[in-house]
Each structure stands twice: as structure tokens, then as C-alpha cells.
Design a protein around this motif. Structure first.
Motif, PDB file in Angstrom:
ATOM      1  N   ASN A  38       0.827  -1.209   0.000  1.00 25.74           N
ATOM      2  CA  ASN A  38       0.000   0.000   0.000  1.00 25.74           C
ATOM      3  C   ASN A  38       0.858   1.254   0.000  1.00 25.74           C
ATOM      4  O   ASN A  38       0.477   2.287  -0.571  1.00 25.74           O
ATOM      5  CB  ASN A  38      -0.943   0.009   1.205  1.00 25.74           C
ATOM      6  N   LEU A  39       2.028   1.181   0.649  1.00 30.50           N
ATOM      7  CA  LEU A  39       2.930   2.329   0.643  1.00 30.50           C
ATOM      8  C   LEU A  39       3.464   2.583  -0.762  1.00 30.50           C
ATOM      9  O   LEU A  39       3.677   3.725  -1.167  1.00 30.50           O
ATOM     10  CB  LEU A  39       4.101   2.096   1.601  1.00 30.50           C
ATOM     11  N   LEU A  40       3.675   1.505  -1.508  1.00 35.14           N
ATOM     12  CA  LEU A  40       4.193   1.637  -2.868  1.00 35.14           C
ATOM     13  C   LEU A  40       3.158   2.230  -3.827  1.00 35.14           C
ATOM     14  O   LEU A  40       3.502   2.682  -4.914  1.00 35.14           O
ATOM     15  CB  LEU A  40       4.651   0.277  -3.394  1.00 35.14           C
ATOM     16  N   SER A  41       1.910   2.224  -3.420  1.00 31.70           N
ATOM     17  CA  SER A  41       0.864   2.785  -4.283  1.00 31.70           C
ATOM     18  C   SER A  41       1.082   4.277  -4.519  1.00 31.70           C
ATOM     19  O   SER A  41       0.575   4.843  -5.488  1.00 31.70           O
ATOM     20  CB  SER A  41      -0.519   2.550  -3.670  1.00 31.70           C
ATOM     21  N   ALA A  42       1.847   4.918  -3.617  1.00 30.40           N
ATOM     22  CA  ALA A  42       2.150   6.344  -3.800  1.00 30.40           C
ATOM     23  C   ALA A  42       2.925   6.579  -5.086  1.00 30.40           C
ATOM     24  O   ALA A  42       2.821   7.641  -5.710  1.00 30.40           O
ATOM     25  CB  ALA A  42       2.956   6.866  -2.603  1.00 30.40           C
ATOM     26  N   LEU A  43       3.695   5.584  -5.516  1.00 29.59           N
ATOM     27  CA  LEU A  43       4.470   5.715  -6.747  1.00 29.59           C
ATOM     28  C   LEU A  43       3.561   5.776  -7.966  1.00 29.59           C
ATOM     29  O   LEU A  43       3.856   6.461  -8.944  1.00 29.59           O
ATOM     30  CB  LEU A  43       5.442   4.540  -6.881  1.00 29.59           C
ATOM     31  N   LYS A  44       2.456   5.042  -7.907  1.00 31.02           N
ATOM     32  CA  LYS A  44       1.532   4.995  -9.043  1.00 31.02           C
ATOM     33  C   LYS A  44       0.578   6.178  -9.033  1.00 31.02           C
ATOM     34  O   LYS A  44       0.138   6.641 -10.070  1.00 31.02           O
ATOM     35  CB  LYS A  44       0.746   3.690  -9.012  1.00 31.02           C
ATOM     36  N   GLY A  45       0.266   6.661  -7.837  1.00 29.57           N
ATOM     37  CA  GLY A  45      -0.709   7.737  -7.733  1.00 29.57           C
ATOM     38  C   GLY A  45      -0.159   9.115  -8.033  1.00 29.57           C
ATOM     39  O   GLY A  45      -0.907  10.070  -8.159  1.00 29.57           O
ATOM     40  N   GLY A  46       1.155   9.244  -8.103  1.00 26.87           N
ATOM     41  CA  GLY A  46       1.742  10.537  -8.434  1.00 26.87           C
ATOM     42  C   GLY A  46       2.068  11.399  -7.231  1.00 26.87           C
ATOM     43  O   GLY A  46       2.572  12.515  -7.394  1.00 26.87           O
ATOM     44  N   SER A  47       1.811  10.902  -6.018  1.00 29.64           N
ATOM     45  CA  SER A  47       2.109  11.719  -4.836  1.00 29.64           C
ATOM     46  C   SER A  47       3.579  11.645  -4.439  1.00 29.64           C
ATOM     47  O   SER A  47       4.042  12.437  -3.619  1.00 29.64           O
ATOM     48  CB  SER A  47       1.236  11.278  -3.655  1.00 29.64           C
ATOM     49  N   TYR A  48       4.311  10.680  -5.019  1.00 31.33           N
ATOM     50  CA  TYR A  48       5.747  10.580  -4.759  1.00 31.33           C
ATOM     51  C   TYR A  48       6.487  11.403  -5.795  1.00 31.33           C
ATOM     52  O   TYR A  48       6.428  11.116  -6.994  1.00 31.33           O
ATOM     53  CB  TYR A  48       6.196   9.118  -4.821  1.00 31.33           C
ATOM     54  N   LEU A  49       7.176  12.435  -5.338  1.00 29.01           N
ATOM     55  CA  LEU A  49       7.864  13.356  -6.248  1.00 29.01           C
ATOM     56  C   LEU A  49       9.355  13.336  -5.945  1.00 29.01           C
ATOM     57  O   LEU A  49       9.835  14.076  -5.078  1.00 29.01           O
ATOM     58  CB  LEU A  49       7.308  14.778  -6.085  1.00 29.01           C
ATOM     59  N   PRO A  50      10.130  12.496  -6.627  1.00 27.61           N
ATOM     60  CA  PRO A  50      11.568  12.380  -6.348  1.00 27.61           C
ATOM     61  C   PRO A  50      12.322  13.640  -6.718  1.00 27.61           C
ATOM     62  O   PRO A  50      11.963  14.338  -7.682  1.00 27.61           O
ATOM     63  CB  PRO A  50      12.004  11.195  -7.209  1.00 27.61           C
ATOM     64  N   VAL A  51      13.370  13.953  -5.955  1.00 30.16           N
ATOM     65  CA  VAL A  51      14.196  15.116  -6.284  1.00 30.16           C
ATOM     66  C   VAL A  51      15.059  14.817  -7.506  1.00 30.16           C
ATOM     67  O   VAL A  51      15.515  15.734  -8.187  1.00 30.16           O
ATOM     68  CB  VAL A  51      15.093  15.510  -5.088  1.00 30.16           C
ATOM     69  N   ASN A  52      15.295  13.537  -7.768  1.00 32.97           N
ATOM     70  CA  ASN A  52      16.088  13.129  -8.921  1.00 32.97           C
ATOM     71  C   ASN A  52      15.283  12.096  -9.705  1.00 32.97           C
ATOM     72  O   ASN A  52      15.008  11.008  -9.208  1.00 32.97           O
ATOM     73  CB  ASN A  52      17.420  12.529  -8.462  1.00 32.97           C
ATOM     74  N   LYS A  53      14.909  12.411 -10.921  1.00 33.75           N
ATOM     75  CA  LYS A  53      14.029  11.532 -11.691  1.00 33.75           C
ATOM     76  C   LYS A  53      14.782  10.405 -12.396  1.00 33.75           C
ATOM     77  O   LYS A  53      14.175   9.498 -12.945  1.00 33.75           O
ATOM     78  CB  LYS A  53      13.237  12.348 -12.711  1.00 33.75           C
ATOM     79  N   ASP A  54      16.121  10.488 -12.412  1.00 36.90           N
ATOM     80  CA  ASP A  54      16.898   9.404 -12.999  1.00 36.90           C
ATOM     81  C   ASP A  54      16.759   8.154 -12.146  1.00 36.90           C
ATOM     82  O   ASP A  54      16.468   8.224 -10.950  1.00 36.90           O
ATOM     83  CB  ASP A  54      18.382   9.782 -13.101  1.00 36.90           C
ATOM     84  N   ASN A  55      16.993   6.998 -12.760  1.00 35.78           N
ATOM     85  CA  ASN A  55      16.891   5.742 -12.028  1.00 35.78           C
ATOM     86  C   ASN A  55      18.204   4.970 -12.098  1.00 35.78           C
ATOM     87  O   ASN A  55      18.231   3.768 -12.360  1.00 35.78           O
ATOM     88  CB  ASN A  55      15.741   4.903 -12.591  1.00 35.78           C
ATOM     89  N   ASN A  56      19.316   5.687 -11.862  1.00 34.53           N
ATOM     90  CA  ASN A  56      20.623   5.045 -11.920  1.00 34.53           C
ATOM     91  C   ASN A  56      21.449   5.265 -10.657  1.00 34.53           C
ATOM     92  O   ASN A  56      22.668   5.077 -10.662  1.00 34.53           O
ATOM     93  CB  ASN A  56      21.408   5.543 -13.141  1.00 34.53           C
ATOM     94  N   LEU A  57      20.793   5.681  -9.572  1.00 34.37           N
ATOM     95  CA  LEU A  57      21.539   5.946  -8.347  1.00 34.37           C
ATOM     96  C   LEU A  57      22.170   4.678  -7.781  1.00 34.37           C
ATOM     97  O   LEU A  57      23.314   4.699  -7.312  1.00 34.37           O
ATOM     98  CB  LEU A  57      20.635   6.588  -7.296  1.00 34.37           C
ATOM     99  N   ILE A  58      21.431   3.582  -7.797  1.00 33.31           N
ATOM    100  CA  ILE A  58      21.956   2.335  -7.257  1.00 33.31           C
ATOM    101  C   ILE A  58      23.211   1.924  -8.019  1.00 33.31           C
ATOM    102  O   ILE A  58      24.216   1.503  -7.418  1.00 33.31           O
ATOM    103  CB  ILE A  58      20.902   1.207  -7.335  1.00 33.31           C
ATOM    104  N   LYS A  59      23.181   2.051  -9.333  1.00 34.01           N
ATOM    105  CA  LYS A  59      24.342   1.710 -10.151  1.00 34.01           C
ATOM    106  C   LYS A  59      25.521   2.615  -9.801  1.00 34.01           C
ATOM    107  O   LYS A  59      26.668   2.155  -9.683  1.00 34.01           O
ATOM    108  CB  LYS A  59      23.990   1.845 -11.633  1.00 34.01           C
ATOM    109  N   ARG A  60      25.262   3.904  -9.626  1.00 29.24           N
ATOM    110  CA  ARG A  60      26.327   4.843  -9.286  1.00 29.24           C
ATOM    111  C   ARG A  60      26.888   4.556  -7.896  1.00 29.24           C
ATOM    112  O   ARG A  60      28.097   4.644  -7.671  1.00 29.24           O
ATOM    113  CB  ARG A  60      25.807   6.279  -9.351  1.00 29.24           C
ATOM    114  N   ILE A  61      25.996   4.249  -6.962  1.00 32.08           N
ATOM    115  CA  ILE A  61      26.448   3.914  -5.610  1.00 32.08           C
ATOM    116  C   ILE A  61      27.390   2.711  -5.662  1.00 32.08           C
ATOM    117  O   ILE A  61      28.429   2.689  -5.000  1.00 32.08           O
ATOM    118  CB  ILE A  61      25.247   3.624  -4.692  1.00 32.08           C
ATOM    119  N   GLY A  62      27.035   1.713  -6.476  1.00 33.93           N
ATOM    120  CA  GLY A  62      27.885   0.536  -6.628  1.00 33.93           C
ATOM    121  C   GLY A  62      29.251   0.884  -7.200  1.00 33.93           C
ATOM    122  O   GLY A  62      30.279   0.369  -6.752  1.00 33.93           O
TER     123      GLY A  62
END
Length: 330
Positions: free
Chosen positions: A115-139
Motif C-alpha cells: 500500500n505504501l508503494l501505491s504512492a508511486l503509481k498515484g503521483g504523490s511521490y515526487l523524487p528530487v532526482n528523476k533518474d533511475n541510476n543511483l543504485i548503479k552509481r552507488i555501486g
């Protein structure tokens, strides 16, 4: 299929959330009811009690497992709330992290985390960084830090005069998270300096461009340049730039809130341990932090704060306020 292979396959299917029906399994594996039930008994007895609950629905003749908490539900829920609150990860990465966390809690409670993840689909989660490569960079940076391996990189800074496209070479020393972003501490040499006096810098992880391991195998970092994460944290408020200053502020608001925001800050007290109060009812807060962070914090407090020291910060605040007034007079 031999008995051991079948039992392992049945277990992994059940461990992945599948219900195994008696009649269906008998046809699928070409086995008798007795053999299937014996296989289920073997799985039941071999299950680690702390990990799974074994169930047999007598009405449907379905066999299934309920996973118990690997990580407690409350701990998982708290981690999810923190991750969503930081807004550090893009939606795809946040969804992937969330789904992995869901698998660590009791089967009956997984819907609550979903249910917490539903925020991702509903649009209420607004990331400061829209890229999805942070995990790769952290590695990438984690490996460079562990191996103390130099890297080459471009960096998109926030210099109002424009971005510098000069390729940099340095050695990552530490990686940490603060105030919505991941940061990397890097020691960088200065080849233009005759003595090659290098310097330690703090970079924001999401602003790196094309970081690569550098073929140079060694880069010597002087001991006095090995600034660690704790040292940076203890002098930072939103910005890790500028020189480190010793400051004194007169604060007229609720001072515990100010102490929470300013790392390692203190309230001035007299010889008897009583808090010193100014004529207008304020308190004196003092400590050390980066100049630009101190400037940003003071500007955000408005009339609740007056800078007592250092003079350089007083001058910078006055100049900034005058520029602001000039903007309204045009």
C-alpha cells in the motif's frame, strides 16, 4: 524426475507464494497421492520454524507456505517511510527497492507494505532526482572507495557562471547521504600547482557525468586531506561548500529547533550553567560549519537571527539583503 529434485521444486514453488493442489500435482509429476503427501511431510519437517509456516487447506487440498518476518514488519515499514520521505530515488528504483523489502515481511502483512508503494503509481511521490541510476552509481563509487582506485569524471556543478567541462581525476574517499541527496567525498590533485597541492571536495552523486575507473593505479592522498564523512556531517547544513567558520548567532525563536538543524551547535551559558539571554530575549548559539551553509541557514530564519560573528558572514548577509531590496525597488 527423482524424489529429491521434485521435493526441492515443490518447496521453491511454495516459497515463491504458489499454492500446490494435490490433484494437480499428482497429474503434473505423475505420482500417487501417498507419494505427494509424503513429499509435503518432508518439506514440512525440513522447514526452518523461524522462516515459514506450513499450511494445508482441507477444503481445497491446497498446500502453501506463509513466510514469517525476516525483517520485522515495523522495521520494514519504518525503512519504507524513510525512503519515501527522502525522495532520493527515482520511481522505478524506489519501486524495485520496495518490492524487495516486501519479501522480507510476513506474507499476511505484505499488502500493508504494498500500500505504501501505491504512492508511486498515484503521483504523490515526487523524487528530487528523476533518474533511475543511483543504485548503479552507488555501486561504482563503493567499489572505487573500497579499492582506493582513482576515477576520472565530468561534473555538472551549480556555478552560476556556467558548467565547467574539464575532465577531473581524483580518488573517492567516502560516500554518504544527507538532505535528499547522496554525496561523494573525493580527493583531487591540482596539476596546475607547482607543488601539486590537492584538495578534498564534496560532490553530489547525481551530478556526475560518465565516471570511469582511471588507468592510473595509484594516487597518494595526504593524511591531512582525508576528510571523513563524520567530519563533513558535523559542519554541514544543506551545503558543504565554502571555508569552515566559527560562528555566533543571536536566535530569538525556539532554540532547540535551531540546535537540531545546526550540527554540533551549542547554546552559550554562564559560569553557573544558566543559558545566557540577550536583551530582546534571544539566546546565543555557536559552533562551526561551512560558510555557505551558515549563510543559507541565516537567510532562511529571517528576523529571528542576527549574526554576531564572523564579520565575513555579517558582510555577506548584509550584501545579500541589500541586493534583495534593490530587486524590489526596480
Amino acid at each position: 524426475m527423482d524424489s529429491n529434485t521434485r521435493i526441492m521444486q515443490l518447496f521453491f514453488r511454495m516459497a515463491n507464494g504458489e499454492s500446490i493442489n494435490l490433484s494437480t500435482a499428482m497429474k503434473e509429476y505423475h505420482i500417487s497421492e501417498r507419494t505427494f503427501k509424503r513429499n509435503m511431510t518432508t518439506i514440512h519437517r525440513a522447514l526452518p520454524e523461524k522462516s515459514y509456516e506450513f499450511h494445508h487447506d482441507l477444503k481445497t487440498d491446497n498446500y502453501f507456505l506463509n513466510q514469517k518476518d525476516i525483517l520485522s514488519f515495523d522495521e520494514t515499514y519504518a525503512i519504507m517511510k524513510i525512503l519515501l520521505g527522502t525522495r532520493a530515488f527515482g520511481k522505478q528504483e524506489m519501486d524495485s527497492i520496495g518490492k524487495n523489502l516486501v519479501e522480507l515481511v510476513d506474507t499476511h502483512k505484505q499488502s500493508d507494505i504494498n500500500n505504501l508503494l501505491s504512492a508511486l503509481k498515484g503521483g504523490s511521490y515526487l523524487p528530487v532526482n528523476k533518474d533511475n541510476n543511483l543504485i548503479k552509481r552507488i555501486g561504482f563509487f563503493r567499489e572505487a572507495i573500497e579499492k582506493q582506485h582513482p576515477i576520472s569524471f565530468d561534473y555538472r556543478d551549480s556555478n552560476p557562471k556556467g558548467h565547467s567541462y574539464k575532465r577531473n581525476i581524483g580518488i573517492p574517499l567516502s560516500l554518504y547521504f544527507a538532505n535528499y541527496y547522496f554525496y561523494v567525498i573525493i580527493y583531487r590533485e591540482n596539476p596546475e600547482d607547482e607543488k601539486n597541492n590537492g584538495k578534498t571536495y564534496v560532490y553530489r552523486l547525481d551530478r556526475f557525468s560518465n565516471p570511469k575507473m582511471h588507468p592510473r593505479k595509484q594516487l597518494t592522498v595526504p593524511d591531512d586531506k582525508r576528510t571523513d564523512e563524520a567530519s563533513i556531517r558535523n559542519k554541514s547544513y544543506l551545503m558543504n561548500s565554502g571555508s569552515i567558520i566559527s560562528y555566533e548567532f543571536i536566535y530569538r525563536g525556539y532554540y532547540p529547533a535551531a540546535l537540531d538543524q545546526l550540527p554540533n551547535s551549542r547554546v552559550k551559558k554562564d559560569s553557573e550553567g544558566e543559558i545566557v539571554k540577550t536583551a530582546d530575549g534571544g539566546v546565543i548559539i555557536y559552533g562551526q560549519m561551512f560558510f555557505n551553509g551558515a549563510k543559507m541557514w541565516v537567510q532562511g530564519q529571517g528576523s529571528k537571527v542576527t549574526v554576531k560573528a564572523p564579520q565575513s558572514l555579517i558582510t555577506a548577509i548584509k550584501d545579500e539583503l541589500q541586493e534583495t531590496l534593490n530587486g524590489y525597488e526596480k
